[in-house]
Design an enzyme around this catalytic site. Sequence first.
Site, mmCIF file in Angstrom:
data_model
loop_
_atom_site.group_PDB
_atom_site.id
_atom_site.type_symbol
_atom_site.label_atom_id
_atom_site.label_comp_id
_atom_site.label_asym_id
_atom_site.label_seq_id
_atom_site.Cartn_x
_atom_site.Cartn_y
_atom_site.Cartn_z
ATOM 1 N N GLU A 1 0.838 -1.205 0.000
ATOM 2 C CA GLU A 1 0.000 0.000 0.000
ATOM 3 C C GLU A 1 0.869 1.249 0.000
ATOM 4 O O GLU A 1 0.627 2.198 -0.750
ATOM 5 C CB GLU A 1 -0.917 0.018 1.241
ATOM 6 C CG GLU A 1 -1.910 -1.140 1.303
ATOM 7 C CD GLU A 1 -1.364 -2.374 2.027
ATOM 8 O OE1 GLU A 1 -0.150 -2.647 1.917
ATOM 9 O OE2 GLU A 1 -2.152 -3.062 2.691
ATOM 10 N N CYS B 1 -2.580 -3.532 6.973
ATOM 11 C CA CYS B 1 -2.230 -3.887 8.354
ATOM 12 C C CYS B 1 -2.617 -2.761 9.307
ATOM 13 O O CYS B 1 -2.673 -1.589 8.934
ATOM 14 C CB CYS B 1 -0.752 -4.214 8.470
ATOM 15 S SG CYS B 1 0.314 -2.828 8.105
ATOM 16 N N THR C 1 14.264 -41.689 -4.074
ATOM 17 C CA THR C 1 14.774 -40.863 -5.170
ATOM 18 C C THR C 1 16.283 -40.675 -5.056
ATOM 19 O O THR C 1 17.000 -40.659 -6.054
ATOM 20 C CB THR C 1 14.034 -39.499 -5.182
ATOM 21 O OG1 THR C 1 12.655 -39.762 -5.417
ATOM 22 C CG2 THR C 1 14.563 -38.571 -6.249
HETATM 23 N N1 LIG Z 1 9.389 -37.843 -12.681
HETATM 24 C C1 LIG Z 1 9.612 -37.187 -11.585
HETATM 25 O O1 LIG Z 1 9.262 -36.001 -11.457
HETATM 26 C C2 LIG Z 1 10.308 -37.867 -10.441
HETATM 27 C C3 LIG Z 1 10.726 -37.109 -9.333
HETATM 28 C C4 LIG Z 1 11.356 -37.749 -8.289
HETATM 29 C C5 LIG Z 1 11.531 -39.123 -8.337
HETATM 30 N N2 LIG Z 1 11.128 -39.820 -9.433
HETATM 31 C C6 LIG Z 1 11.351 -41.277 -9.504
HETATM 32 O O2 LIG Z 1 10.663 -41.891 -8.426
HETATM 33 C C7 LIG Z 1 11.332 -43.091 -8.106
HETATM 34 C C8 LIG Z 1 11.540 -43.194 -6.603
HETATM 35 O O3 LIG Z 1 10.300 -43.293 -5.993
HETATM 36 P P1 LIG Z 1 10.166 -43.833 -4.497
HETATM 37 O O4 LIG Z 1 8.724 -43.860 -4.175
HETATM 38 O O5 LIG Z 1 10.964 -45.066 -4.346
HETATM 39 O O6 LIG Z 1 10.962 -42.728 -3.680
HETATM 40 P P2 LIG Z 1 10.613 -41.445 -2.782
HETATM 41 O O7 LIG Z 1 9.169 -41.147 -2.797
HETATM 42 O O8 LIG Z 1 11.530 -40.365 -3.201
HETATM 43 O O9 LIG Z 1 11.040 -41.955 -1.348
HETATM 44 C C9 LIG Z 1 10.255 -42.894 -0.694
HETATM 45 C C10 LIG Z 1 10.901 -43.267 0.579
HETATM 46 O O10 LIG Z 1 10.816 -42.192 1.522
HETATM 47 C C11 LIG Z 1 10.907 -42.737 2.813
HETATM 48 N N3 LIG Z 1 9.879 -42.203 3.707
HETATM 49 C C12 LIG Z 1 10.096 -41.783 4.986
HETATM 50 N N4 LIG Z 1 8.947 -41.437 5.550
HETATM 51 C C13 LIG Z 1 7.971 -41.694 4.640
HETATM 52 C C14 LIG Z 1 6.558 -41.556 4.700
HETATM 53 N N5 LIG Z 1 5.915 -41.105 5.788
HETATM 54 N N6 LIG Z 1 5.848 -41.906 3.601
HETATM 55 C C15 LIG Z 1 6.473 -42.348 2.486
HETATM 56 N N7 LIG Z 1 7.809 -42.503 2.381
HETATM 57 C C16 LIG Z 1 8.552 -42.161 3.460
HETATM 58 C C17 LIG Z 1 10.661 -44.241 2.680
HETATM 59 O O11 LIG Z 1 11.872 -44.914 2.854
HETATM 60 P P3 LIG Z 1 12.403 -45.368 4.297
HETATM 61 O O12 LIG Z 1 11.213 -45.682 5.152
HETATM 62 O O13 LIG Z 1 13.254 -46.501 3.996
HETATM 63 O O14 LIG Z 1 13.144 -44.182 4.795
HETATM 64 C C18 LIG Z 1 10.223 -44.413 1.258
HETATM 65 O O15 LIG Z 1 10.588 -45.635 0.695
HETATM 66 C C19 LIG Z 1 12.637 -43.102 -8.862
HETATM 67 O O16 LIG Z 1 12.521 -43.960 -9.981
HETATM 68 C C20 LIG Z 1 12.793 -41.669 -9.322
HETATM 69 O O17 LIG Z 1 13.512 -41.566 -10.538
HETATM 70 C C21 LIG Z 1 10.519 -39.231 -10.474
#
Ligand SMILES: NC(=O)c1ccc[n+]([C@@H]2O[C@H](COP(=O)([O-])OP(=O)(O)OC[C@H]3O[C@@H](n4cnc5c(N)ncnc54)[C@H](OP(=O)(O)O)[C@@H]3O)[C@@H](O)[C@H]2O)c1
Length: 378
Positions: free
Chosen positions: A55, A81, A201
């Site tokens: 503002e 504000c 990831t």
């Molecule tokens: N195209 C895109 O934009 C993009 C972006 C990123 C990734 N990716 C792809 O996605 C794939 C990986 O996926 P992802 O599902 O395995 O990996 P993620 O979602 O990056 O990580 C998942 C991991 O996070 C941990 N985590 C901790 N707390 C969690 C909770 N409350 N809920 C869920 N997970 C939790 C878990 O492992 P722990 O419990 O063992 O710690 C779980 O296995 C890869 O192939 C990658 O290239 C693609």
Amino acid sequence: MITEHDTRFLDLAARHALRAFGRVEPNPLVGAAIVRDGRLIGLGHHRRFGGAHAERDALEDAARRGEDVRGATMYTTLEPCASPGKQPPCTEAILKSGIARVVFARQDPHPSKGGGAAWLREGGVPCDQSNASALATGISAPFVKRTVTGLPWVIAKWAQTIDGRVATRTGESKWISGDVARRRVHRLRSRVDAVLTGIGTVIADDPMLTPRGVPIIRTAARVVADTDLDIPPDAAMVKTAHEVPTLVACDGELAGSAIMARRRADLERSGVKVVPVLPADNGRGIDLRELLKTLLEEHDIATVLVEAGPGLLGTLFEQDLVDEAVVYIAPMLLGDELAKSAAVGRIAESLTSAKRLNLWRVKSVGGDVELVYRAPRV
Ligand SMILES: NC(=O)c1ccc[n+]([C@@H]2O[C@H](COP(=O)([O-])OP(=O)(O)OC[C@H]3O[C@@H](n4cnc5c(N)ncnc54)[C@H](OP(=O)(O)O)[C@@H]3O)[C@@H](O)[C@H]2O)c1
């Protein structure tokens, strides 16, 4: 009464405010326009954290243009504000200026700063609230959310194929989106307080998650959700933790075990900050709400960009922790039921219970499409 003309100027004020994205947070983005006889005579926005409010910026702009604001209408995206903070209250400046009417998009929920509209009305300046401009109402949503819930603003970003896959069955995802889209992601990284990913990831892609090839507006910390501290010591993020803040969030109940204590000590020597949080109620990973709360309260992280795979994204959506989704759709198709979809979990089993988002913006970026969605509550 709010007219189409009012909505148009609220929209203009909001578009002007957007240029400060990344510069004002945790304060809100705010824009203001001053209009007399249908003519714009002043335009302002909140430019940087601690700087003049929109503002005052608009009043100064009108003065620079040699315009008389007496009798004019001021449009502002947030209620002016009412009490001094880093700046004197805008309500006082508006009353002094001779502005004859104020239209604002969103009420200020701040416990001590709100109440400007009532003060203006008491001072004889009519003041109308309007949510007719979705943009003007929406730009302060991150600030409102943080003030009301104590949680940061969460933007989930992913790139997918036309058939909704983010990686092949073997986990390959580099690159689904094209150069222009990736550059826009780097720009987003340069404007948030943190980039959050999951250990899945990190293992699959070993990403840096830093902004590259764009001006850096603020330095984002990298945060990894990694229940058991499985992150490899030679991961790119660990190796650069002395240069870029890197946090690894683990299960606090396991953190005392000998193996976790050893992993923690190794990571901390590399410059990583280990953040123990509560385990999730369902036993799957860490409690993500608790993590977000900790990031805001203990690390001043008000905006979080999530660049994770389906595991972490699925839980964030399941628990309603995502405020905004930035989705890139690349012109390719995998047609493989084992390729990874954007979010996994128990989000919905029927269309009626499907998580619904509002479409906020659509843009063509190179050969890809950028879609921005917002959760309906914001
Ligand atoms: N195209 C895109 O934009 C993009 C972006 C990123 C990734 N990716 C792809 O996605 C794939 C990986 O996926 P992802 O599902 O395995 O990996 P993620 O979602 O990056 O990580 C998942 C991991 O996070 C941990 N985590 C901790 N707390 C969690 C909770 N409350 N809920 C869920 N997970 C939790 C878990 O492992 P722990 O419990 O063992 O710690 C779980 O296995 C890869 O192939 C990658 O290239 C693609």
